[in-house]
Structures are given as structure tokens and as C-alpha cells.
Design an enzyme around this catalytic site. Sequence first.
Site, PDB file in Angstrom:
ATOM      1  N   HIS A 105     -26.513  33.995  -0.723  1.00  0.00           N
ATOM      2  CA  HIS A 105     -26.090  34.234  -2.102  1.00  0.00           C
ATOM      3  C   HIS A 105     -25.670  35.679  -2.344  1.00  0.00           C
ATOM      4  CE1 HIS A 105     -28.706  30.522  -3.239  1.00  0.00           C
ATOM      5  NE2 HIS A 105     -27.580  30.186  -2.659  1.00  0.00           N
ATOM      6  N   PRO A 116     -46.958  27.388  -2.484  1.00  0.00           N
ATOM      7  CA  PRO A 116     -48.209  26.939  -3.122  1.00  0.00           C
ATOM      8  C   PRO A 116     -48.070  25.561  -3.765  1.00  0.00           C
ATOM      9  CG  PRO A 116     -47.649  29.189  -3.795  1.00  0.00           C
ATOM     10  CD  PRO A 116     -46.476  28.655  -3.058  1.00  0.00           C
TER      11      PRO A 116
HETATM   12  N1  APR Z   1     -45.345  32.388  -1.824  1.00  0.00           N
HETATM   13  C1  APR Z   1     -44.548  31.309  -1.536  1.00  0.00           C
HETATM   14  N2  APR Z   1     -43.872  30.618  -2.474  1.00  0.00           N
HETATM   15  C2  APR Z   1     -44.020  31.013  -3.752  1.00  0.00           C
HETATM   16  C3  APR Z   1     -44.829  32.116  -4.135  1.00  0.00           C
HETATM   17  C4  APR Z   1     -45.503  32.801  -3.100  1.00  0.00           C
HETATM   18  N3  APR Z   1     -46.307  33.839  -3.383  1.00  0.00           N
HETATM   19  N4  APR Z   1     -44.752  32.248  -5.501  1.00  0.00           N
HETATM   20  C5  APR Z   1     -43.918  31.268  -5.932  1.00  0.00           C
HETATM   21  N5  APR Z   1     -43.494  30.524  -4.895  1.00  0.00           N
HETATM   22  C6  APR Z   1     -42.573  29.380  -4.897  1.00  0.00           C
HETATM   23  C7  APR Z   1     -42.572  28.551  -6.154  1.00  0.00           C
HETATM   24  O1  APR Z   1     -43.569  27.530  -6.072  1.00  0.00           O
HETATM   25  C8  APR Z   1     -41.159  27.951  -6.129  1.00  0.00           C
HETATM   26  O2  APR Z   1     -41.154  26.723  -5.413  1.00  0.00           O
HETATM   27  O3  APR Z   1     -41.263  29.921  -4.818  1.00  0.00           O
HETATM   28  C9  APR Z   1     -40.339  28.984  -5.361  1.00  0.00           C
HETATM   29  C10 APR Z   1     -39.335  29.740  -6.219  1.00  0.00           C
HETATM   30  O4  APR Z   1     -38.370  28.814  -6.660  1.00  0.00           O
HETATM   31  P1  APR Z   1     -37.109  29.337  -7.498  1.00  0.00           P
HETATM   32  O5  APR Z   1     -37.589  30.215  -8.597  1.00  0.00           O
HETATM   33  O6  APR Z   1     -36.288  28.130  -7.833  1.00  0.00           O
HETATM   34  O7  APR Z   1     -36.312  30.283  -6.489  1.00  0.00           O
HETATM   35  P2  APR Z   1     -35.337  29.841  -5.330  1.00  0.00           P
HETATM   36  O8  APR Z   1     -35.757  28.534  -4.735  1.00  0.00           O
HETATM   37  O9  APR Z   1     -35.192  30.979  -4.420  1.00  0.00           O
HETATM   38  O10 APR Z   1     -33.956  29.637  -6.122  1.00  0.00           O
HETATM   39  C11 APR Z   1     -32.806  29.340  -5.346  1.00  0.00           C
HETATM   40  O11 APR Z   1     -31.460  29.517  -7.350  1.00  0.00           O
HETATM   41  O12 APR Z   1     -30.984  30.607  -9.319  1.00  0.00           O
HETATM   42  C12 APR Z   1     -30.587  30.449  -7.992  1.00  0.00           C
HETATM   43  O13 APR Z   1     -29.381  31.991  -6.725  1.00  0.00           O
HETATM   44  C13 APR Z   1     -30.654  31.738  -7.233  1.00  0.00           C
HETATM   45  O14 APR Z   1     -31.190  32.067  -4.890  1.00  0.00           O
HETATM   46  C14 APR Z   1     -31.627  31.463  -6.101  1.00  0.00           C
HETATM   47  C15 APR Z   1     -31.603  29.950  -6.004  1.00  0.00           C
END
Ligand code: APR
Length: 256
Positions: free
Chosen positions: A131, A224
Site C-alpha cells: 500500500h 488476538p
Molecule cells: N498484535 C497482533 N494483531 C493485533 C494487535 C497486536 N498487538 N492489535 C490489534 N491486532 C489486530 C486486530 O485484531 C485486527 O485484526 O490487527 C488487525 C488490524 O486490522 P485493521 O485495522 O483492519 O488493519 P489492516 O488489516 O492492516 O488493514 C488493511 O486496510 O484501511 C486499509 O490500507 C489500509 O493497509 C490497511 C488495510
Amino acid sequence: MLLDQPANVSLEDLEKIVRPLRAAERVAIMSGAGLSAESGIPTFRDTGNGLWADVDPMAVASIDGFYRDPAKVWAWHNDLRSRLAGATPNAGHRCIAELEALLAPAEVLVITQNIDGFHQEAGSHSVLELHGTVKRIRCHRQCGFAAPWEDVIPERCPSCGALVRPDIVWFGEALDSETLERAADAALAADVFFVIGTSGVVQPAAGLAVLAKDAGALVVEVNPGETNLTEFADYSARTSASEFLVALCRALRSAC
Ligand code: APR
């Protein structure tokens, strides 16, 4: 494709992963915002403090939003950039970087959805940024101009006069085709494919884990909570990224 429910991996059960990992020739690690959560950076969709909790991503992180109000998009990205400037990679990033040495001569490739540059900062050498990155700006017309994102940003591309923008893939835009092709090739070739800290809701990134699974990789999810990708995981470690990765590297060091 429904698979058997993944065996929950307690940290004591790491051996089930260490053994195939040590035999692996190619390892891919797909990361999401959850990996950087322990660096103090909010994720996007976690309830309560997610970055999308109080702002419409289509207004600040989409191509339509940029055409509608480029100043608003720049303001949101500048705010995110200043949050990131005050944060540093955490133990999870550092352990992922250490896997290159611990698993040598296996190839270890990071495929990240994150735009914070923390993998490279922590020492990972092979990183695909699906991204984009908050470290760079580029010509919106993609004439070839790109530059580090510093405090003074040219309004217009010095090469062709088009708008200048963050080198980040927004909603409504395609990923860089070469980057995506390399990521897909890595997923198809992986012996072990980690999915760390992602909700698995955004395509095509989420599909890479399914590709890896279909191609025969051992898929290990670290999160988690359950996600859209849990059903494709052979193992799910219901723990934080840093806790799992610190334990994994400790186990690999002792197996050396
Ligand atoms: N360790 C591991 N996982 C974690 C932790 C942690 N300490 N804290 C939170 N999480 C998990 C949450 O449970 C969730 O499943 O991280 C995940 C974050 O999910 P999103 O907020 O959706 O982020 P992401 O999956 O990276 O989003 C993908 O969406 O908005 C777009 O471009 C943006 O790259 C991003 C993409």
C-alpha cells in the site's frame, strides 16, 4: 474453502511451527496494522480507537476524496505522518528482521500492508509495501517523479506539472502491478506463510494468504482475535504479534 478448525497455538506449542519453519526454503510474512499497534499506532478497524472510527476513509484515503478535497487528504496524511514520526518499530518488527538470520539460507520476504516503514527501520531487507509508504511523495500522473516526503512539498510535479501526492495506494486505486505480482509469486512459493496483525478485509492483500494456503503453504495467523483469514490458517496464535514473535525467535535461537 473450509479447512479444519486451526489448532490454537499456545506459546508452548511453538514446536509445531519451529520444525517446519527450520525446514522451509521460502518464508513469507504478511503484516497489517496490528503489528504496529504495539508501537503506539492505532489500527484502522479496532473498535474504539481505530483510525477509521471517527473519519470516513473515503474522504481522506481514497482517490475520489483526493479529487474532491486534496487539502483534506493531505491534512489527514500529515497527521498520520506526524504520529508515525514519534513512533518506533517494536519487538515484533525486530524479531521479523531477525528471522532473516535465524532461518538462513531460507528466503524471508515481508509483504506489508503498512505504510510506516517500520520493517525496514527494524532491519528487514526484503520488504514489499503493498500500500505504499508515508516516507515518499510522487507525481499523481506517475510520470516518474518521486521524492522523500519532507516538510516542504512541491504543489505540482516538477517534471510534468501534475498534482503531487503521498506515494500511498488509496481506496479506489490499483496496487502497483509489479509489487503485487512479486507478492503473489512469494505466496505461491512459500513453505510457511505468516499472517500477522491484519483483519484480512482488504483485497488483494487478504487473498495472498488464501493463495499461499491453496499452494500448500503452512499458514500461521497471529492475531488476538478471529479474522476473515482464520479459516485458512493451519495455526492461529491468539496473542499479540510481539509476544508470539519474541517467543518464536527465542525458540529458533535455542534450536540453532
Ligand atoms: N498484535 C497482533 N494483531 C493485533 C494487535 C497486536 N498487538 N492489535 C490489534 N491486532 C489486530 C486486530 O485484531 C485486527 O485484526 O490487527 C488487525 C488490524 O486490522 P485493521 O485495522 O483492519 O488493519 P489492516 O488489516 O492492516 O488493514 C488493511 O486496510 O484501511 C486499509 O490500507 C489500509 O493497509 C490497511 C488495510
